[in-house]
Write a protein that holds these residues in place. Structure first.
Motif, short mmCIF file in Angstrom:
data_model
loop_
_atom_site.label_atom_id
_atom_site.label_comp_id
_atom_site.label_asym_id
_atom_site.label_seq_id
_atom_site.Cartn_x
_atom_site.Cartn_y
_atom_site.Cartn_z
N SER A 117 36.75 31.40 56.20
CA SER A 117 37.07 30.97 57.56
C SER A 117 38.55 31.23 57.84
CB SER A 117 36.77 29.48 57.72
OG SER A 117 37.69 28.72 56.95
N LEU A 118 38.91 31.17 59.10
CA LEU A 118 40.30 31.38 59.49
C LEU A 118 41.20 30.34 58.83
CD1 LEU A 118 42.44 32.83 61.10
CD2 LEU A 118 41.87 31.41 63.07
N GLU A 119 40.75 29.09 58.79
CA GLU A 119 41.52 28.04 58.14
C GLU A 119 41.75 28.35 56.66
OE1 GLU A 119 39.97 24.12 58.64
OE2 GLU A 119 40.08 24.23 60.82
N GLU A 120 40.71 28.83 56.01
CA GLU A 120 40.83 29.18 54.59
C GLU A 120 41.80 30.34 54.41
OE1 GLU A 120 40.06 28.99 50.44
OE2 GLU A 120 39.82 27.57 52.08
N GLU A 121 41.71 31.35 55.26
CA GLU A 121 42.62 32.50 55.19
C GLU A 121 44.07 32.04 55.37
OE1 GLU A 121 42.17 35.87 54.74
OE2 GLU A 121 40.04 35.62 54.35
N LEU A 122 44.31 31.16 56.34
CA LEU A 122 45.66 30.66 56.59
C LEU A 122 46.18 29.85 55.41
CD1 LEU A 122 45.38 29.63 60.35
CD2 LEU A 122 46.57 31.61 59.40
N ARG A 123 45.31 29.05 54.81
CA ARG A 123 45.70 28.25 53.66
C ARG A 123 46.07 29.15 52.48
NH1 ARG A 123 43.84 26.63 49.09
NH2 ARG A 123 41.76 27.47 49.33
N LEU A 124 45.26 30.18 52.24
CA LEU A 124 45.53 31.11 51.15
C LEU A 124 46.84 31.88 51.39
CD1 LEU A 124 41.95 32.52 50.48
CD2 LEU A 124 43.25 30.92 49.04
N ASP A 125 47.08 32.25 52.64
CA ASP A 125 48.31 32.96 53.00
C ASP A 125 49.52 32.06 52.77
OD1 ASP A 125 49.66 35.28 54.00
OD2 ASP A 125 49.95 34.20 55.90
N GLU A 126 49.40 30.80 53.13
CA GLU A 126 50.49 29.85 52.93
C GLU A 126 50.77 29.66 51.45
OE1 GLU A 126 51.52 25.21 53.88
OE2 GLU A 126 50.21 26.28 55.28
#
Length: 106
Positions: A3-12
């Motif tokens: 999900s987008l949230e997961e992608e953002l978390r991984l990027d962070e």
């Protein structure tokens, strides 16, 4: 697919690892001069350089990156953004550490 949230978390999380790596690699005077947010800003400008320079679109197996050109770009863009307290020598070390991190994490 994440999900987008997961992608953002991984990027962070990746940014935090890279920031820690850069802080370990750069000279002490650069460490004390730049906050984490400033180094993250520099990291964003480095990525911007790679996108605008066409390096990422190269089909070459090995790409020669001019670290001084990247550091100059970062300093110029920062100045345009009103951030004029960057030392080009410090930025060079940050660019070098950023590239080292990227190469280790391919």
């Amino acid at each position: 697919m994440a999900s987008l949230e997961e992608e953002l978390r991984l990027d962070e999380e990746e940014n935090k690892r890279e920031l820690a790596f850069i802080r370990e690699q750069i000279p002490f005077d650069a460490k004390k001069h730049y906050s984490d947010s400033t180094i993250l800003y520099i990291m964003d400008l480095i990525v911007d350089y790679y996108y605008t320079s066409g390096i990422l679109e190269s089909n070459e197996e090995e790409i020669d990156i001019d670290l001084e050109a990247v550091a100059d770009y970062v300093c110029q863009k920062a100045k345009e953004d009103g951030v004029d307290n960057l030392d080009p020598e410090h930025v060079f070390f940050i660019v070098q550490a950023d590239l080292d991190f990227q190469e280790q994490n391919l």
